[in-house]
Design a protein around this motif. Structure first.
Motif, PDB file in Angstrom:
ATOM      1  N   ALA A  41       0.912  -1.357   0.058  1.00 13.26           N
ATOM      2  CA  ALA A  41       0.004   0.007   0.054  1.00 13.26           C
ATOM      3  C   ALA A  41       0.710   1.309   0.065  1.00 13.26           C
ATOM      4  CB  ALA A  41      -0.967   0.002   1.221  1.00 13.26           C
ATOM      5  N   VAL A  42       0.236   2.331  -0.441  1.00 15.46           N
ATOM      6  CA  VAL A  42       0.986   3.572  -0.545  1.00 15.46           C
ATOM      7  C   VAL A  42      -0.114   4.678  -0.568  1.00 15.46           C
ATOM      8  CG1 VAL A  42       1.251   3.773  -3.086  1.00 15.46           C
ATOM      9  CG2 VAL A  42       2.928   4.718  -1.655  1.00 15.46           C
ATOM     10  N   ASP A  43       0.294   5.913   0.072  1.00 17.56           N
ATOM     11  CA  ASP A  43      -0.513   6.911  -0.077  1.00 17.56           C
ATOM     12  C   ASP A  43      -0.117   7.735  -1.118  1.00 17.56           C
ATOM     13  OD1 ASP A  43      -1.886   6.877   2.258  1.00 17.56           O
ATOM     14  OD2 ASP A  43      -0.064   7.212   3.390  1.00 17.56           O
ATOM     15  N   VAL A  44      -1.004   8.158  -1.946  1.00  9.57           N
ATOM     16  CA  VAL A  44      -0.629   9.197  -3.479  1.00  9.57           C
ATOM     17  C   VAL A  44      -1.350  10.356  -3.193  1.00  9.57           C
ATOM     18  CG1 VAL A  44      -0.863   9.079  -5.635  1.00  9.57           C
ATOM     19  CG2 VAL A  44      -0.704   6.868  -4.496  1.00  9.57           C
ATOM     20  N   ALA A  45      -0.624  11.591  -3.505  1.00  5.69           N
ATOM     21  CA  ALA A  45      -0.919  12.667  -3.438  1.00  5.69           C
ATOM     22  C   ALA A  45      -1.788  13.398  -4.611  1.00  5.69           C
ATOM     23  CB  ALA A  45      -0.082  13.901  -3.123  1.00  5.69           C
ATOM     24  N   ARG A 135      -5.469   6.411  -1.297  1.00  7.96           N
ATOM     25  CA  ARG A 135      -4.914   5.292  -0.837  1.00  7.96           C
ATOM     26  C   ARG A 135      -4.891   4.233  -1.868  1.00  7.96           C
ATOM     27  NH1 ARG A 135      -0.795   3.923   2.911  1.00  7.96           N
ATOM     28  NH2 ARG A 135      -1.264   1.935   3.833  1.00  7.96           N
ATOM     29  N   LEU A 136      -3.757   3.700  -2.394  1.00  8.72           N
ATOM     30  CA  LEU A 136      -3.616   2.651  -3.437  1.00  8.72           C
ATOM     31  C   LEU A 136      -3.010   1.431  -2.747  1.00  8.72           C
ATOM     32  CD1 LEU A 136      -3.341   1.549  -6.151  1.00  8.72           C
ATOM     33  CD2 LEU A 136      -1.105   2.779  -6.358  1.00  8.72           C
ATOM     34  N   MET A 163       9.184  -6.175  -6.469  1.00  7.53           N
ATOM     35  CA  MET A 163       8.608  -5.703  -7.573  1.00  7.53           C
ATOM     36  C   MET A 163       7.226  -4.950  -7.493  1.00  7.53           C
ATOM     37  SD  MET A 163      10.779  -6.755  -9.622  1.00  7.53           S
ATOM     38  CE  MET A 163      10.364  -6.907 -11.461  1.00  7.53           C
ATOM     39  N   GLY A 164       6.347  -5.479  -6.479  1.00  7.03           N
ATOM     40  CA  GLY A 164       5.193  -4.813  -6.404  1.00  7.03           C
ATOM     41  C   GLY A 164       5.361  -3.447  -5.634  1.00  7.03           C
ATOM     42  N   ARG A 165       6.229  -3.517  -4.828  1.00  9.04           N
ATOM     43  CA  ARG A 165       6.622  -2.131  -3.832  1.00  9.04           C
ATOM     44  C   ARG A 165       7.073  -1.087  -4.798  1.00  9.04           C
ATOM     45  NH1 ARG A 165      11.349   0.317  -2.123  1.00  9.04           N
ATOM     46  NH2 ARG A 165      11.075   1.555  -0.438  1.00  9.04           N
ATOM     47  N   LYS A 166       7.934  -1.637  -5.893  1.00  5.80           N
ATOM     48  CA  LYS A 166       8.491  -0.627  -7.029  1.00  5.80           C
ATOM     49  C   LYS A 166       7.401  -0.345  -7.771  1.00  5.80           C
ATOM     50  CE  LYS A 166      11.319   1.185  -9.777  1.00  5.80           C
ATOM     51  NZ  LYS A 166      11.497   2.682  -9.748  1.00  5.80           N
ATOM     52  N   GLN A 167       6.445  -1.169  -8.312  1.00  2.00           N
ATOM     53  CA  GLN A 167       5.418  -0.918  -8.995  1.00  2.00           C
ATOM     54  C   GLN A 167       4.688   0.371  -8.654  1.00  2.00           C
ATOM     55  OE1 GLN A 167       1.967  -3.511  -9.456  1.00  2.00           O
ATOM     56  NE2 GLN A 167       2.668  -3.682 -11.669  1.00  2.00           N
ATOM     57  N   LEU A 168       4.018   0.099  -7.177  1.00  2.00           N
ATOM     58  CA  LEU A 168       3.179   1.155  -6.505  1.00  2.00           C
ATOM     59  C   LEU A 168       3.906   2.336  -6.457  1.00  2.00           C
ATOM     60  CD1 LEU A 168       1.531  -1.020  -3.704  1.00  2.00           C
ATOM     61  CD2 LEU A 168       0.543  -0.360  -6.022  1.00  2.00           C
ATOM     62  N   ILE A 171       3.657   4.090  -9.775  1.00  2.00           N
ATOM     63  CA  ILE A 171       2.458   4.780 -10.233  1.00  2.00           C
ATOM     64  C   ILE A 171       2.275   5.989  -9.426  1.00  2.00           C
ATOM     65  CG2 ILE A 171       0.048   4.203  -9.942  1.00  2.00           C
ATOM     66  CD1 ILE A 171       0.728   1.212 -10.824  1.00  2.00           C
ATOM     67  N   LYS A 172       2.686   5.891  -8.039  1.00  2.00           N
ATOM     68  CA  LYS A 172       2.392   7.146  -7.297  1.00  2.00           C
ATOM     69  C   LYS A 172       3.175   8.108  -7.709  1.00  2.00           C
ATOM     70  CE  LYS A 172       4.431   8.581  -2.651  1.00  2.00           C
ATOM     71  NZ  LYS A 172       3.423   9.430  -1.888  1.00  2.00           N
TER      72      LYS A 172
END
Length: 182
Positions: A41-45, A135-136, A163-168, A171-172
């Motif tokens: 998961a990641v927060d995206v502004a 929130r993604l 890989m999933g961390r880098k992808q998110l 995208i962020k």
């Protein structure tokens, strides 16, 4: 210090809240064998519709480590016209779209041609409006019924953690750049 960090490292979860880890996701209902979930998961502004639009770009490229995932070709840094037009059965990454809600989630099951290599796998990318943007959350469900499949799942967990961390994060960054540009 490094030894302690590695001992505490859990490849199943990155940056997700306990509630996000425990939640039900659309990918869960498409699994027909016992599975383990991996949540990132990641927060995206940026607003949810824009983040979702960038998720639709997964039809075009992986947005992870391009040298490994995309034969060295750089994933596009601008939105591809028409990529947001989803349809059931459409391919993205190694998946086929099985469910989607515009500006809400994109869910896929592993394409038949990849099942021999990866087994039964489903994924949901969920976008939720949040304070300051979106929130993604990415949830990967990986099935396993045999010892071999369980070993494969453990290897996939480590690979997806990277890989999933880098992808998110990619995208962020792209969604936030688009939001700043207007």
């Amino acid at each position: 210090m490094l030894r302690e960090r590695l001992r505490r490292w859990d490849p199943r979860v990155w940056n997700a809240t306990p509630e996000e880890v425990a939640a039900d996701y659309p990918c869960d209902r498409h699994m027909t064998v016992p599975f383990r979930s991996f949540v990132r998961a990641v927060d995206v502004a940026a607003p949810a519709p824009l983040v979702y639009r960038w998720l639709c770009q997964l039809k075009v490229a992986p947005y992870s480590y391009d040298l490994v995932d995309n034969l060295g070709r750089r994933s596009p840094r601008t939105l591809t016209p028409g990529a947001e037009e989803l349809a059931l059965g459409q391919k993205f990454l190694i998946f086929e779209v099985v469910e989607f809600v515009p500006d809400g989630h994109l869910t896929g099951m592993i394409a038949q041609r990849h099942r021999r290599s990866y087994g039964e796998v489903a994924v949901t990318y969920r976008v939720t409006p949040a304070a300051g943007g979106t929130r993604l959350v990415g949830r990967l469900d990986v099935g396993a019924t045999t010892v071999f499949e369980q070993a494969r799942r453990a290897a996939l967990a480590v690979g997806d953690a990277l890989m999933g961390r880098k992808q998110l994060l990619t995208i962020k960054a792209l969604a936030e750049r688009s939001a700043r540009a207007g």
